[in-house]
Design a protein around this motif. Structure first.
Motif, PDB file in Angstrom:
ATOM      1  N   ASP A  33       0.828  -1.211   0.000  1.00 26.23           N
ATOM      2  CA  ASP A  33       0.000   0.000   0.000  1.00 26.23           C
ATOM      3  C   ASP A  33       0.861   1.260   0.000  1.00 26.23           C
ATOM      4  O   ASP A  33       0.597   2.203  -0.734  1.00 26.23           O
ATOM      5  CB  ASP A  33      -0.942   0.012   1.208  1.00 26.23           C
ATOM      6  N   GLN A  34       1.897   1.278   0.846  1.00 26.40           N
ATOM      7  CA  GLN A  34       2.774   2.436   0.905  1.00 26.40           C
ATOM      8  C   GLN A  34       3.492   2.658  -0.419  1.00 26.40           C
ATOM      9  O   GLN A  34       3.645   3.797  -0.869  1.00 26.40           O
ATOM     10  CB  GLN A  34       3.797   2.273   2.035  1.00 26.40           C
ATOM     11  N   ALA A  35       3.921   1.577  -1.062  1.00 24.10           N
ATOM     12  CA  ALA A  35       4.600   1.702  -2.354  1.00 24.10           C
ATOM     13  C   ALA A  35       3.652   2.240  -3.423  1.00 24.10           C
ATOM     14  O   ALA A  35       4.038   3.092  -4.236  1.00 24.10           O
ATOM     15  CB  ALA A  35       5.176   0.360  -2.777  1.00 24.10           C
ATOM     16  N   ALA A  36       2.405   1.768  -3.433  1.00 26.09           N
ATOM     17  CA  ALA A  36       1.433   2.245  -4.419  1.00 26.09           C
ATOM     18  C   ALA A  36       1.107   3.718  -4.212  1.00 26.09           C
ATOM     19  O   ALA A  36       1.026   4.494  -5.174  1.00 26.09           O
ATOM     20  CB  ALA A  36       0.155   1.403  -4.338  1.00 26.09           C
ATOM     21  N   VAL A  37       0.948   4.137  -2.968  1.00 25.84           N
ATOM     22  CA  VAL A  37       0.644   5.540  -2.672  1.00 25.84           C
ATOM     23  C   VAL A  37       1.834   6.422  -3.030  1.00 25.84           C
ATOM     24  O   VAL A  37       1.679   7.496  -3.623  1.00 25.84           O
ATOM     25  CB  VAL A  37       0.248   5.708  -1.183  1.00 25.84           C
ATOM     26  N   ALA A  39       4.145   5.816  -5.274  1.00 23.89           N
ATOM     27  CA  ALA A  39       4.258   5.873  -6.731  1.00 23.89           C
ATOM     28  C   ALA A  39       3.239   6.844  -7.323  1.00 23.89           C
ATOM     29  O   ALA A  39       3.559   7.639  -8.215  1.00 23.89           O
ATOM     30  CB  ALA A  39       4.072   4.479  -7.323  1.00 23.89           C
ATOM     31  N   ALA A  40       2.005   6.813  -6.827  1.00 19.35           N
ATOM     32  CA  ALA A  40       0.973   7.738  -7.316  1.00 19.35           C
ATOM     33  C   ALA A  40       1.327   9.180  -6.964  1.00 19.35           C
ATOM     34  O   ALA A  40       1.142  10.089  -7.776  1.00 19.35           O
ATOM     35  CB  ALA A  40      -0.388   7.361  -6.727  1.00 19.35           C
ATOM     36  N   ALA A  41       1.867   9.404  -5.761  1.00 19.46           N
ATOM     37  CA  ALA A  41       2.262  10.756  -5.357  1.00 19.46           C
ATOM     38  C   ALA A  41       3.421  11.262  -6.212  1.00 19.46           C
ATOM     39  O   ALA A  41       3.448  12.436  -6.604  1.00 19.46           O
ATOM     40  CB  ALA A  41       2.647  10.780  -3.876  1.00 19.46           C
ATOM     41  N   SER A  42       4.350  10.395  -6.541  1.00 20.82           N
ATOM     42  CA  SER A  42       5.467  10.789  -7.408  1.00 20.82           C
ATOM     43  C   SER A  42       4.978  11.116  -8.811  1.00 20.82           C
ATOM     44  O   SER A  42       5.455  12.075  -9.430  1.00 20.82           O
ATOM     45  CB  SER A  42       6.510   9.671  -7.463  1.00 20.82           C
ATOM     46  N   THR A  43       4.021  10.352  -9.318  1.00 23.96           N
ATOM     47  CA  THR A  43       3.441  10.633 -10.634  1.00 23.96           C
ATOM     48  C   THR A  43       2.726  11.975 -10.621  1.00 23.96           C
ATOM     49  O   THR A  43       2.858  12.772 -11.553  1.00 23.96           O
ATOM     50  CB  THR A  43       2.465   9.508 -11.036  1.00 23.96           C
ATOM     51  N   ARG A  92      -6.271   1.789 -10.055  1.00 29.98           N
ATOM     52  CA  ARG A  92      -7.334   2.650  -9.508  1.00 29.98           C
ATOM     53  C   ARG A  92      -7.751   2.266  -8.089  1.00 29.98           C
ATOM     54  O   ARG A  92      -8.913   2.301  -7.741  1.00 29.98           O
ATOM     55  CB  ARG A  92      -8.539   2.659 -10.436  1.00 29.98           C
ATOM     56  N   GLN A  93      -6.779   1.882  -7.314  1.00 31.97           N
ATOM     57  CA  GLN A  93      -7.058   1.552  -5.922  1.00 31.97           C
ATOM     58  C   GLN A  93      -6.633   2.674  -4.981  1.00 31.97           C
ATOM     59  O   GLN A  93      -6.929   2.639  -3.810  1.00 31.97           O
ATOM     60  CB  GLN A  93      -6.356   0.254  -5.535  1.00 31.97           C
ATOM     61  N   THR A  94      -5.917   3.653  -5.506  1.00 36.34           N
ATOM     62  CA  THR A  94      -5.494   4.790  -4.704  1.00 36.34           C
ATOM     63  C   THR A  94      -6.558   5.868  -4.787  1.00 36.34           C
ATOM     64  O   THR A  94      -6.973   6.262  -5.862  1.00 36.34           O
ATOM     65  CB  THR A  94      -4.147   5.341  -5.220  1.00 36.34           C
ATOM     66  N   GLN A  95      -7.005   6.340  -3.632  1.00 37.64           N
ATOM     67  CA  GLN A  95      -8.031   7.382  -3.584  1.00 37.64           C
ATOM     68  C   GLN A  95      -7.353   8.742  -3.486  1.00 37.64           C
ATOM     69  O   GLN A  95      -6.367   8.901  -2.772  1.00 37.64           O
ATOM     70  CB  GLN A  95      -8.943   7.173  -2.386  1.00 37.64           C
ATOM     71  N   LEU A  96      -7.899   9.712  -4.194  1.00 40.90           N
ATOM     72  CA  LEU A  96      -7.341  11.057  -4.241  1.00 40.90           C
ATOM     73  C   LEU A  96      -8.367  12.044  -3.719  1.00 40.90           C
ATOM     74  O   LEU A  96      -9.524  12.018  -4.121  1.00 40.90           O
ATOM     75  CB  LEU A  96      -6.966  11.398  -5.690  1.00 40.90           C
ATOM     76  N   SER A  97      -7.950  12.907  -2.811  1.00 37.50           N
ATOM     77  CA  SER A  97      -8.804  14.009  -2.373  1.00 37.50           C
ATOM     78  C   SER A  97      -7.981  15.293  -2.477  1.00 37.50           C
ATOM     79  O   SER A  97      -6.769  15.283  -2.296  1.00 37.50           O
ATOM     80  CB  SER A  97      -9.307  13.796  -0.948  1.00 37.50           C
ATOM     81  N   ALA A 125      -4.524   2.039   4.883  1.00 35.41           N
ATOM     82  CA  ALA A 125      -3.958   2.842   5.966  1.00 35.41           C
ATOM     83  C   ALA A 125      -2.815   3.743   5.505  1.00 35.41           C
ATOM     84  O   ALA A 125      -2.388   4.620   6.231  1.00 35.41           O
ATOM     85  CB  ALA A 125      -3.461   1.926   7.089  1.00 35.41           C
ATOM     86  N   ALA A 126      -2.314   3.530   4.305  1.00 35.00           N
ATOM     87  CA  ALA A 126      -1.199   4.334   3.799  1.00 35.00           C
ATOM     88  C   ALA A 126      -1.724   5.630   3.187  1.00 35.00           C
ATOM     89  O   ALA A 126      -2.749   5.634   2.511  1.00 35.00           O
ATOM     90  CB  ALA A 126      -0.421   3.545   2.760  1.00 35.00           C
ATOM     91  N   ALA A 127      -1.014   6.733   3.422  1.00 34.70           N
ATOM     92  CA  ALA A 127      -1.409   8.028   2.867  1.00 34.70           C
ATOM     93  C   ALA A 127      -0.175   8.873   2.626  1.00 34.70           C
ATOM     94  O   ALA A 127       0.847   8.723   3.305  1.00 34.70           O
ATOM     95  CB  ALA A 127      -2.360   8.749   3.816  1.00 34.70           C
TER      96      ALA A 127
END
Length: 144
Positions: A33-37, A39-43, A92-97, A125-127
């Motif tokens: 989860d932390q790796a996916a979040v 990666a999305a934040a870096s993108t 599409r499992q990472t939620q964005l607000s 739980a990762a953010a």
């Protein structure tokens, strides 16, 4: 004499391996989860930095639209050309607000608006937080 292991030894070994595996699984899930979040934040950070660079290079205002429903960022020159349509998470499992759904960069590279823009990416739980300052700088921060 016969070489080999008794049934008891095999059962004890399997029990130890099973116990270790069940202990490690939740940690592996959190790491994933932390790796996916991250990666999305870096993108997201790269897309926003590209928008800022395009505004300065082209000396024209650039609009970056954040779409929480698609979990993507779309960068558009105000003349109407789409420069980038970037999904943040292929699965599409990472939620964005987001505190605001657009970031507008002026020709100087500064973000135009009344306040900083805060974007939060979550998966279980990762953010992780991405902040765009009024100066246009993009910063990654840890989640809360």
């Amino acid at each position: 004499m016969r070489n080999g292991h008794t049934l008891g030894e095999l059962i004890v070994t399997a029990a130890i391996i099973g116990t270790l595996a069940t202990t490690a699984m939740p940690r592996l899930g959190r790491l994933r989860d932390q790796a996916a979040v991250h990666a999305a934040a870096s993108t997201l950070r790269a897309a926003l930095a590209m928008a800022r660079d395009a505004a300065m290079t082209r000396a024209t205002p650039i609009l970056a639209t954040i779409d929480p429903t698609r979990s993507s960022v779309v960068v558009v020159e105000l003349g109407g050309d789409t420069l980038l349509d970037q999904p943040l998470d292929a699965e599409r499992q990472t939620q964005l607000s987001a505190s605001r759904d657009t970031v507008r960069y002026g020709p100087s590279g500064r973000a135009i608006g009344a306040s900083n823009t805060t974007l939060i990416l979550r998966r279980r739980a990762a953010a992780e937080t991405v902040t765009v300052s009024r100066l246009g700088r993009v910063r990654l921060g840890s989640g809360r």
